[in-house]
Every structure is written in structure tokens, then in C-alpha cells.
Design an enzyme around this catalytic site. Structure first.
Site, PDB file in Angstrom:
ATOM      1  N   HIS A   7     -14.784  -9.100   0.856  1.00  0.00           N
ATOM      2  CA  HIS A   7     -13.351  -9.378   0.662  1.00  0.00           C
ATOM      3  C   HIS A   7     -12.865 -10.472   1.625  1.00  0.00           C
ATOM      4  O   HIS A   7     -11.952 -10.264   2.422  1.00  0.00           O
ATOM      5  CB  HIS A   7     -12.527  -8.087   0.848  1.00  0.00           C
ATOM      6  CG  HIS A   7     -11.173  -8.145   0.202  1.00  0.00           C
ATOM      7  ND1 HIS A   7     -10.545  -7.039  -0.321  1.00  0.00           N
ATOM      8  CD2 HIS A   7     -10.305  -9.171   0.004  1.00  0.00           C
ATOM      9  CE1 HIS A   7      -9.356  -7.381  -0.810  1.00  0.00           C
ATOM     10  NE2 HIS A   7      -9.192  -8.677  -0.617  1.00  0.00           N
ATOM     11  N   GLU A  18     -13.423   0.135  -1.008  1.00  0.00           N
ATOM     12  CA  GLU A  18     -13.736  -0.725   0.141  1.00  0.00           C
ATOM     13  C   GLU A  18     -13.530   0.045   1.441  1.00  0.00           C
ATOM     14  O   GLU A  18     -12.476   0.653   1.619  1.00  0.00           O
ATOM     15  CB  GLU A  18     -12.837  -1.965   0.112  1.00  0.00           C
ATOM     16  CG  GLU A  18     -13.136  -2.851  -1.082  1.00  0.00           C
ATOM     17  CD  GLU A  18     -12.301  -4.138  -1.110  1.00  0.00           C
ATOM     18  OE1 GLU A  18     -11.581  -4.417  -0.144  1.00  0.00           O
ATOM     19  OE2 GLU A  18     -12.378  -4.840  -2.126  1.00  0.00           O
ATOM     20  N   ALA A  26      -9.652 -14.880   1.101  1.00  0.00           N
ATOM     21  CA  ALA A  26      -8.481 -15.470   1.771  1.00  0.00           C
ATOM     22  C   ALA A  26      -8.760 -15.819   3.225  1.00  0.00           C
ATOM     23  O   ALA A  26      -7.881 -16.324   3.919  1.00  0.00           O
ATOM     24  CB  ALA A  26      -7.314 -14.482   1.696  1.00  0.00           C
ATOM     25  N   ARG A  35      -9.178  -7.873  -7.459  1.00  0.00           N
ATOM     26  CA  ARG A  35      -9.152  -6.495  -6.984  1.00  0.00           C
ATOM     27  C   ARG A  35     -10.322  -5.748  -7.600  1.00  0.00           C
ATOM     28  O   ARG A  35     -10.577  -5.833  -8.806  1.00  0.00           O
ATOM     29  CB  ARG A  35      -7.829  -5.809  -7.355  1.00  0.00           C
ATOM     30  CG  ARG A  35      -6.688  -6.171  -6.403  1.00  0.00           C
ATOM     31  CD  ARG A  35      -6.967  -5.675  -4.982  1.00  0.00           C
ATOM     32  NE  ARG A  35      -5.963  -6.036  -4.003  1.00  0.00           N
ATOM     33  CZ  ARG A  35      -5.990  -7.138  -3.240  1.00  0.00           C
ATOM     34  NH1 ARG A  35      -6.968  -8.011  -3.371  1.00  0.00           N
ATOM     35  NH2 ARG A  35      -5.054  -7.352  -2.339  1.00  0.00           N
TER      36      ARG A  35
HETATM   37  C1  MLT Z   1      -4.752 -10.835  -0.873  1.00  0.00           C
HETATM   38  O1  MLT Z   1      -4.317  -9.901  -1.560  1.00  0.00           O
HETATM   39  O2  MLT Z   1      -4.020 -11.712  -0.432  1.00  0.00           O
HETATM   40  C2  MLT Z   1      -6.199 -10.919  -0.538  1.00  0.00           C
HETATM   41  O3  MLT Z   1      -6.947 -10.026  -1.289  1.00  0.00           O
HETATM   42  C3  MLT Z   1      -6.453 -10.786   0.912  1.00  0.00           C
HETATM   43  C4  MLT Z   1      -6.001  -9.483   1.477  1.00  0.00           C
HETATM   44  O4  MLT Z   1      -5.881  -8.483   0.782  1.00  0.00           O
HETATM   45  O5  MLT Z   1      -5.692  -9.434   2.667  1.00  0.00           O
END
Ligand code: MLT
Length: 328
Positions: free
Chosen positions: A281, A263, A284, A234
């Protein structure tokens, strides 16, 4: 009237299947318009979000029919968990489903920093071929400092071990007898020691009152001038102006940021630094992780709406969902 409201870009075949079982409204831009979201929420029994929708206590209060809020991802910093629990709304998330992708990207960023890959790529595309300008360092026998030895910190350390890195970790919340510690045997140290020892410091902390702004200028000054910093967790755990100053003064050798204090970020001096890698970001964002995430979210929403249990719940709301249905 939509039973399931999706306020961010969450797509895939499980979502299509959910759409054939329930009345689903896919509104991927709705997170940007809190007023419009507030108008839509009273009709929803399920709300599916990523990290951009601000799920406030007020929004939850307006969502009188809500039974489940499903977070397609791990972090819960955009959701008022206490308010959801108090309102009897199940909250579920998907931390396991994207952890491998995040760990792989972390190692990728470490390699990219160590071998100056983005700068070398830019150099060749600009017509250059100066091999001497891009001498890097190995990961082998360097010390990895893992700040936050949870699921992703562990998976990153496991991969780093395969590169022959020495593992060090700091996480006051981790049980020293945990299986993850037993498997990798990282040297568990305090933050001060972690900063001093790490050749690569990787941050895997959630955003909480305790962690916000934790990594400030002073912290970076306590690191080795040859050290690299990676943040895929984060952005607000880092005081970005402090990091920038530390980089400008050569207190550390470089940084890779997938996440930012704000962001999307405003442009600043980090944008032009050759030893800084900035990405939007995306840790994921792999096909595999997103398929797992969307499948898990859809399963949980379907289960709760059919009167069952969410598998990935993170709270224990009183079973009063149906009492929240309007009675008039
Ligand atoms: C998460 O918290 O899983 C990742 O940072 C991806 C997102 O926030 O969507």
C-alpha cells in the site's frame, strides 16, 4: 492537553510548523489501540489520520471538542462520514495531492507485469542469465480497461495514452460530457465489456457497499487469459480468494496488488506466484505526494482551529462546533 491528535505516521515540515502554533500530540501507533485512542479523543479539537485509524461513530461521539477530522489521503472508508457530519465535525481529505503518484505507480506496475521485471531481477540476483525466460509484452496497442474513471483513473489513462494504449473505461458515475472524457475519449463501456476487452485492467474504485467484493472469480473468468490486473485502489473491492483461484487456473496472466482485502495480509499462495507482484500500500508514498498531503492537512486544521474554513472539506456539518465544547 493536546489540541491536535495525530494517530498515524504523518510527518514533515508543515507538521513541525503546526506544532509551533498548536499543542500537537504525535502518537503514530495510537491507531492500533482503540481503547487508548478513546481515552485521548475527548481532549482533541483536531484529529489527523491516514487509513488505519478507525474513526467510528462512537469515537466521534467521545470527541466532544472535535472540530475537524483531517484525512491524510483520499479514501474515507475508515471514517464514519455521516457520524462526523451529524456531530458538526468538518471532515477534510487530500485526494488531489497524491493522485499523480498513484497514477505513476499504476503505470509502473503495468510495465513490471508486462516485462516480468521483479521475476527477472530475482533471477539475476540468484545467479541466472536466461534471457529467453523473460520475453514480455508491450503496452503499445494494448487495451487499457480503467475501472473507475475518477481523478486517478483519468491520470493513469492519460499516461497510458502516451504509450499508445487503447483506452476503455467503466464508471457509471462519470458524466459522459466530463472534461476528462472529452480529453481522452475513452470508450465508455459496462463492466462486462470492460472485462472482456482489457489487456490490462486497472482498478480505481473506492471501497463502498456497492463495490466491496465486486471483482470476484466470475469476473476474472470473463477476462482474457493474457490479461493483467492491477489494483492500487482498495483491496476489498477484490475477492482475493477468487483472484487467487483465477490465477492458479490461468484465467488471467498476472496481477499486481498494492492493496489487499485485509491489511496487513496473512501469507497465502499469492506470495509465491512469479506472475504476481505484491507491494505494501505504497502508491501514495512519494516525497512529493506526502509533502503535498501533509501541507494540505495542516492548512485545513489550522484554518478550522482559527475559526475559518477547510479548503478540502468533504461534508457540510451544521456550524455547531463550538456548542460541543464541554460547558461545565
Ligand atoms: C489514499 O487513500 O489516499 C491512499 O490509499 C493512501 C492512504 O490510504 O493513506
Amino acid at each position: 492537553m493536546a489540541e491536535v491528535l495525530i494517530t498515524e505516521n504523518i510527518v514533515g515540515s508543515p507538521m513541525t510548523a503546526l506544532g509551533s502554533a498548536f499543542d500537537v500530540a504525535f502518537e503514530p501507533a495510537l491507531w492500533q489501540y482503540p481503547d487508548r485512542l478513546a481515552q485521548r479523543i475527548p481532549e482533541a479539537k483536531a484529529l489527523i489520520v491516514r487509513n488505519q485509524t478507525q474513526v467510528t461513530a462512537e469515537l466521534i461521539r467521545l470527541g466532544g471538542r472535535l472540530q475537524i477530522i483531517a484525512r491524510a489521503g483520499a479514501g474515507l472508508d475508515n471514517i464514519d462520514v455521516e457520524a462526523a457530519t451529524a456531530a458538526g465535525v468538518v471532515l477534510s481529505n487530500t485526494p488531489m495531492q497524491n493522485a499523480i503518484s498513484v497514477a505513476e505507480l499504476t503505470v509502473g506496475l503495468m510495465l513490471a507485469l508486462a516485462r516480468k521485471i521483479p521475476a527477472a531481477d530475482r533471477h539475476v540476483k540468484d545467479g541466472g542469465w536466461d534471457r529467453n525466460a523473460f520475453t514480455g509484452t508491450e503496452l503499445y496497442d494494448k487495451t487499457l480497461g480503467v475501472l473507475g474513471f475518477g481523478r486517478i483513473g483519468f491520470l493513469t489513462a492519460r499516461r497510458a495514452a502516451a504509450f499508445g494504449m487503447n483506452l476503455t473505461a467503466c464508471d457509471p458515475l462519470v458524466d459522459p460530457d466530463a472534461l476528462t472524457v472529452a480529453e481522452l475519449r475513452p470508450k465508455m463501456v459496462n463492466l462486462e465489456q470492460l472485462l472482456a476487452r482489457a489487456d490490462f485492467l486497472t482498478c480505481h474504485l473506492p471501497s463502498t457497499e456497492t463495490t466491496q467484493g465486486l471483482l470476484d472469480y466470475d469476473c476474472f473468468c470473463r477476462m482474457k487469459p493474457t490479461a493483467f490486473f492491477v489494483n492500487v485502489a482498495r483491496g476489498d473491492v477484490v475477492e482475493e480468494s477468487g483472484l487467487l483461484r483465477a490465477l492458479e487456473e490461468g484465467k488471467i496472466a498476472g496481477a499486481a496488488l498494492d492493496v489487499r482485502q485485509h491489511e496487513p495480509p496473512q501469507s497465502n499462495a499469492l506470495d509465491t506466484m512469479a506472475n504476481v507482484i505484491l507491494i505494501p500500500h505504497i502508491a501514495a508514498f512519494t516525497d512529493e505526494a506526502q509533502h503535498r498531503v501533509v501541507a494540505a492537512v495542516c492548512r485545513d486544521v489550522e484554518a478550522v482551529l482559527r475559526g475559518g474554513q477547510a479548503r478540502h472539506f468533504v461534508n457540510f456539518p451544521a456550524p455547531r462546533n463550538r456548542l460541543r465544547e464541554p460547558t461545565g
